[in-house]
Design a protein around this motif. Structure first.
Motif, PDB file in Angstrom:
ATOM      1  N   UNK A   1       0.820  -1.704   0.154  1.00 51.20           N
ATOM      2  CA  UNK A   1       0.172  -0.316  -0.705  1.00 51.20           C
ATOM      3  C   UNK A   1       1.545   1.162  -0.244  1.00 51.20           C
ATOM      4  N   UNK A   2       0.306   1.960  -0.716  1.00 53.44           N
ATOM      5  CA  UNK A   2       0.727   3.049  -0.536  1.00 53.44           C
ATOM      6  C   UNK A   2       0.230   4.622  -0.468  1.00 53.44           C
ATOM      7  N   UNK A   3       0.314   5.149   0.216  1.00 55.33           N
ATOM      8  CA  UNK A   3      -0.472   6.317   1.026  1.00 55.33           C
ATOM      9  C   UNK A   3       0.695   7.871   0.810  1.00 55.33           C
ATOM     10  N   UNK A   4       0.051   8.620  -0.275  1.00 53.87           N
ATOM     11  CA  UNK A   4       0.916  10.116   0.042  1.00 53.87           C
ATOM     12  C   UNK A   4      -0.312  11.043   0.951  1.00 53.87           C
ATOM     13  N   UNK A   5       0.919  11.909   0.928  1.00 51.77           N
ATOM     14  CA  UNK A   5       0.403  13.321   2.100  1.00 51.77           C
ATOM     15  C   UNK A   5       1.033  14.171   1.881  1.00 51.77           C
ATOM     16  N   UNK A   6       1.264  15.458   2.162  1.00 55.39           N
ATOM     17  CA  UNK A   6       1.567  16.885   2.005  1.00 55.39           C
ATOM     18  C   UNK A   6       1.103  17.595   0.831  1.00 55.39           C
ATOM     19  N   UNK A  19       5.138  13.272   0.700  1.00 56.57           N
ATOM     20  CA  UNK A  19       5.769  11.910   1.043  1.00 56.57           C
ATOM     21  C   UNK A  19       4.823  11.253   0.161  1.00 56.57           C
ATOM     22  N   UNK A  20       5.964   9.699   0.023  1.00 52.75           N
ATOM     23  CA  UNK A  20       4.431   8.949   0.060  1.00 52.75           C
ATOM     24  C   UNK A  20       5.238   7.274   1.227  1.00 52.75           C
ATOM     25  N   UNK A  21       4.302   6.942   2.001  1.00 56.34           N
ATOM     26  CA  UNK A  21       4.461   6.119   3.260  1.00 56.34           C
ATOM     27  C   UNK A  21       4.191   4.604   2.572  1.00 56.34           C
ATOM     28  N   UNK A  22       4.835   4.172   2.177  1.00 54.94           N
ATOM     29  CA  UNK A  22       4.510   2.641   2.050  1.00 54.94           C
ATOM     30  C   UNK A  22       4.339   1.549   2.932  1.00 54.94           C
ATOM     31  N   UNK A  89      -0.141  22.764 -10.524  1.00 57.17           N
ATOM     32  CA  UNK A  89      -1.554  22.372 -10.030  1.00 57.17           C
ATOM     33  C   UNK A  89      -2.056  20.550 -10.665  1.00 57.17           C
ATOM     34  N   UNK A  90      -1.791  20.150  -9.572  1.00 54.11           N
ATOM     35  CA  UNK A  90      -2.180  18.920 -10.385  1.00 54.11           C
ATOM     36  C   UNK A  90      -2.272  17.617  -8.471  1.00 54.11           C
ATOM     37  N   UNK A  91      -2.961  16.583  -9.176  1.00 52.78           N
ATOM     38  CA  UNK A  91      -3.059  15.764  -8.601  1.00 52.78           C
ATOM     39  C   UNK A  91      -2.053  14.349  -8.841  1.00 52.78           C
ATOM     40  N   UNK A  92      -0.853  14.535  -7.475  1.00 50.54           N
ATOM     41  CA  UNK A  92       0.244  14.239  -7.480  1.00 50.54           C
ATOM     42  C   UNK A  92       0.688  12.106  -7.049  1.00 50.54           C
ATOM     43  N   UNK A  93       0.645  11.772  -7.504  1.00 49.86           N
ATOM     44  CA  UNK A  93       0.378  10.215  -7.436  1.00 49.86           C
ATOM     45  C   UNK A  93       1.596  10.004  -6.972  1.00 49.86           C
ATOM     46  N   UNK A 114      -3.289   6.710  -3.799  1.00 48.44           N
ATOM     47  CA  UNK A 114      -4.531   7.319  -4.139  1.00 48.44           C
ATOM     48  C   UNK A 114      -4.247   9.086  -4.280  1.00 48.44           C
ATOM     49  N   UNK A 115      -3.233   9.606  -4.798  1.00 49.60           N
ATOM     50  CA  UNK A 115      -2.978  10.827  -4.532  1.00 49.60           C
ATOM     51  C   UNK A 115      -2.863  11.682  -3.866  1.00 49.60           C
ATOM     52  N   UNK A 116      -1.977  12.896  -3.215  1.00 50.30           N
ATOM     53  CA  UNK A 116      -2.464  14.275  -2.491  1.00 50.30           C
ATOM     54  C   UNK A 116      -2.592  15.416  -3.952  1.00 50.30           C
TER      55      UNK A 116
END
Length: 122
Positions: A1-6, A19-22, A89-93, A114-116
């Motif tokens: 699982x990958x979770x983006x934040x920030x 950030x991307x937490x795996x 400007x975008x959703x970053x994955x 899921x993108x941030x």
């Protein structure tokens, strides 16, 4: 699982680090890529970092402003973005793949977060 934040809202010229937490994978064995997508557009390559972090590649639009990095001890990857522009400007994955080849090809990546959302105001 990958979770983006920030992600968030920032003014043009500002900085942001996403950030991307795996979890659930042996993170150090995977290449990490960052992509971004705006509505109605294809997902665009931004940057990639090799398994050990020693090799990176950035897109032409990111080069000189963005820096990809990773910390395998923390199972995390980062994208430091400076001198942001409204066009950023975008959703970053974040995404992962095994081999260091065709790193700009989104179809090569097997796991995606899921993108941030990043919004840069003018």
């Amino acid at each position: 699982q990958l979770v983006e934040s920030g992600g968030g809202l920032v003014q043009a010229g500002g900085s942001l680090r996403v950030s991307c937490a795996a979890s659930g994978l042996v993170f150090k064995n995977y290449v990490v890529g960052w992509f971004r997508q705006t509505e109605g557009e294809d997902r665009e390559f931004v940057a990639a970092v090799s398994t050990g972090g020693g090799t990176t590649v950035h897109s032409a639009s990111a080069k000189g402003r963005f820096t990809i990095s990773r910390d395998n001890a923390k199972n995390a990857a980062y994208l430091q973005m400076n001198a942001l522009k409204p066009d950023d400007t975008a959703v970053y994955y974040c995404a992962t793949k095994i081999a260091w080849r065709s790193v700009a090809n989104r179809d090569e990546y097997g796991y995606w977060g899921q993108g941030t959302e990043v919004t840069v105001s003018s």
